[in-house]
Design an enzyme around this catalytic site. Structure first.
Site, PDB file in Angstrom:
ATOM      1  CB  CYS A  66     -22.743  -7.512  57.876  1.00  0.00           C
ATOM      2  SG  CYS A  66     -23.008  -6.556  56.396  1.00  0.00           S
ATOM      3  CB  SER A 116     -26.375  -8.349  66.770  1.00  0.00           C
ATOM      4  OG  SER A 116     -27.269  -7.747  67.677  1.00  0.00           O
ATOM      5  CE  LYS A 137     -30.435   3.834  68.321  1.00  0.00           C
ATOM      6  NZ  LYS A 137     -29.027   3.541  68.686  1.00  0.00           N
ATOM      7  CG  PHE A 141     -20.210  -0.779  65.707  1.00  0.00           C
ATOM      8  CD1 PHE A 141     -18.927  -0.725  65.176  1.00  0.00           C
ATOM      9  CD2 PHE A 141     -20.683  -2.017  66.137  1.00  0.00           C
ATOM     10  CE1 PHE A 141     -18.134  -1.867  65.071  1.00  0.00           C
ATOM     11  CE2 PHE A 141     -19.906  -3.154  66.032  1.00  0.00           C
ATOM     12  CZ  PHE A 141     -18.628  -3.081  65.502  1.00  0.00           C
ATOM     13  CD  GLU A 184     -21.991 -11.229  63.294  1.00  0.00           C
ATOM     14  OE1 GLU A 184     -22.817 -10.943  64.164  1.00  0.00           O
ATOM     15  OE2 GLU A 184     -21.956 -10.684  62.179  1.00  0.00           O
ATOM     16  CD  GLU A 196     -25.788   2.577  71.417  1.00  0.00           C
ATOM     17  OE1 GLU A 196     -26.153   2.581  70.212  1.00  0.00           O
ATOM     18  OE2 GLU A 196     -26.115   1.695  72.232  1.00  0.00           O
TER      19      GLU A 196
END
Ligand code: NAD
Length: 497
Positions: free
Chosen positions: A282, A227, A174, A150, A382, A177
């Site tokens: 990240c 992740s 993909k 995301f 994290e 979402e």
């Protein structure tokens, strides 16, 4: 009327046959703005079938034609970047200037692969043996599955699909979402640039779509970003299914500050890299490792800058926006309680601060925690939010040891004016991307991106030369045109003469 985010197959929007959907929020208002379709097995199969039908024709399309489409695409991206940035802000929450930065870094990759004819050149050796030439060519791997997170709804997909497509592959993508619309915008623009049907297909969804991509026998390679637990899952399952896989995972990035560093530069960098995009990067800096007396001198400089930050709706000229969902916001905020319980010092508390946005937005303002122990979950997890921890160490070596003990190895930075110390750090630190007086060392498009340890599973890194290598397989051809003096029968292993 509910607005749906549909799939994109064969250059057309497709509703698919699943009746499952998920809400898409505007994180600055807390309101649901759309419903994204969650693709079924059939929907993924339809996208793969489209990619399969297009693959041979696309691989046979000349480099000149591919290059022309990539140039068109680059120009359309530049022309429409503001519309794309508005989509990013409305679904991710990041402020417009940051969204434009993300798009610029994505466009860089498209610019890199407009050089595909040069980049895909093979190797040629004439007369390797008498009258025998050897050449190695690069061919596409076939159909590529890309699964993205995301936090960079445009840039991370752009790290992969332009490279895969430039190399002659077709793609099933993909997206996350949580903020799915940006990828539809990117795919529609590519079609407008002249990309043929079936070359880039988008299926929205969750685990059902991901698992179908992982298991699909027609998909040859998988690029995943997300992740660490899911990256590990993807790596293991795609490998088991015999696919090529690169899976980029989570991070906990440290910034080591030596006493001789320029502390104003350090304070600017810590604030920019700690709180930009609400810490949902990240390559965000989440731990500042302060050597010796640095922390006491630095904290007033950092807090002064934090006070000046404007948090709010990304469309209103703020510095930092909301977090992606309410659950994520609450989880990030819960680390403040953990910090207090573990004896750390909350220097700036981001909860309940004034923001320029609606009350139901997913707000958490920049937070600074000092004296964080490496035993605390505040240090170990994290957090992926606007929380900057300070860990105090006595020496430079202690700082490097601490960074190397982290299970993650995505990015790190050292701030110093001592070239010898910086060199020693760069050579000994077990992290894939290193900044020297640079806080977010995301490599330019012609160097590859990737971390070490639990931040990256697989061999090839993203974009740049390694990205192209990942999306191609080489073929070595040994060729001789018959001449009147051919040597006759010889069952021995071929040797060169
Ligand atoms: P995530 O792992 O929750 O989701 C990533 C993708 O995996 C999404 O498309 C999601 O739909 C899918 N997914 C989620 N759960 C799944 C499951 N159980 N099975 C199969 N698929 C599943 O990650 P996120 O929250 O979207 O993104 C943030 C994470 O991504 C952070 O950990 C961040 O560090 C990491 N990230 C890493 C890099 C890098 O280059 N190393 C870059 C960006 C983000």
């Amino acid at each position: 009327m509910t607005e749906y985010v549909n799939h994109w197959i064969n250059n057309t929007t497709v509703e698919g046959n699943s009746d499952r959907t998920a809400p898409v929020y505007n994180p600055a208002t807390g309101k649901v703005t759309k419903e994204v379709r969650l693709g079924s097995v059939d929907d993924v199969n339809a996208a793969v079938a489209a990619a399969k039908a297009a693959q041979h024709g696309w691989a046979e399309t000349s480099l000149a034609k591919r290059q022309a489409i990539l140039f068109n695409y680059r120009n359309l991206l530049v022309e429409r970047r503001e519309a794309l940035a508005a989509i990013l802000t409305s679904e991710h929450g990041k402020v417009i200037s940051d969204a434009l930065g993300e798009i610029a870094r994505g466009i860089e990759v498209v610019e890199y692969v407009t050089g595909a004819p040069e980049l895909l050149k093979g190797q040629y050796t004439e007369n390797a043996s008498t009258g025998v030439d050897v050449y190695t060519s690069r061919e596409p791997v076939g159909i590529v599955g890309i699964i993205s997170p995301f936090n960079f709804p445009a840039m991370v997909p752009l790290w992969f699909f332009p490279v895969a497509i430039a190399a002659g592959n077709t793609v099933v993508l993909k997206p996350s979402e949580k903020d799915p619309s940006a990828v539809n915008f990117l795919a529609e623009l590519f079609a407008e640039a002249g990309l043929p049907e079936g070359v880039l297909n988008v299926v929205h969804g969750d685990k059902v779509a991901v698992d179908t991509i992982l298991e699909h026998e027609d998909i040859s390679a998988i690029s995943f970003v997300g992740s660490t637990p899911i990256a590990r899952y993807i790596y293991e399952n795609a490998s088991k299914a015999g696919k090529r896989v690169q899976a980029f995972g989570g991070a906990k990035n440290h910034m080591l500050v030596l006493p001789d560093a320029d502390l104003d530069l350090v304070a600017d960098s810590a604030v920019n890299a700690g709180f930009g995009s609400a810490g949902e990067r990240c390559m965000a800096i989440s731990v500042l490792v302060a050597v010796g007396p640095v922390a006491d001198a630095l904290i007033p400089k950092i807090t002064e800058r934090m006070k000046a930050l404007k948090v709010g709706d990304g469309t209103r000229g703020c510095d930092m926006g909301p977090l992606i969902t309410r659950e994520h916001r609450d989880k990030v905020a819960s680390y403040l309680d953990i910090a207090e319980a573990d004896g750390a010092t909350v220097v700036v508390d981001g909860r309940g601060q004034e923001v320029d946005g609606e009350a139901d937005g997913f707000w958490l303002s920049p937070t600074l925690i000092d004296n964080v122990s490496t035993d605390s979950k505040v240090y170990q997890d994290e957090i992926f939010g606007p929380v900057l921890s300070i860990v105090r160490v006595e020496t430079f070596n202690e700082g490097i040891e601490l960074i190397n003990a982290s299970p993650y190895g995505n990015g790190t930075a050292i701030f110093t004016n001592d070239g010898g110390a910086a060199r020693e750090f760069q050579r000994n630190v077990t992290v894939g991307m290193v900044g020297i007086n640079v806080p977010i060392p995301v490599p330019v498009a012609y160097h590859s991106f990737g971390g070490w340890k639990a931040s990256h599973f697989g061999d090839a890194r993203a974009y740049g030369p390694e990205g192209l290598a990942f999306f191609t397989r080489t073929k070595a051809v040994t060729r001789r045109w018959l001449d009147p003096s051919h040597g006759g029968i010889n069952l021995g292993f071929p040797q060169h003469d």
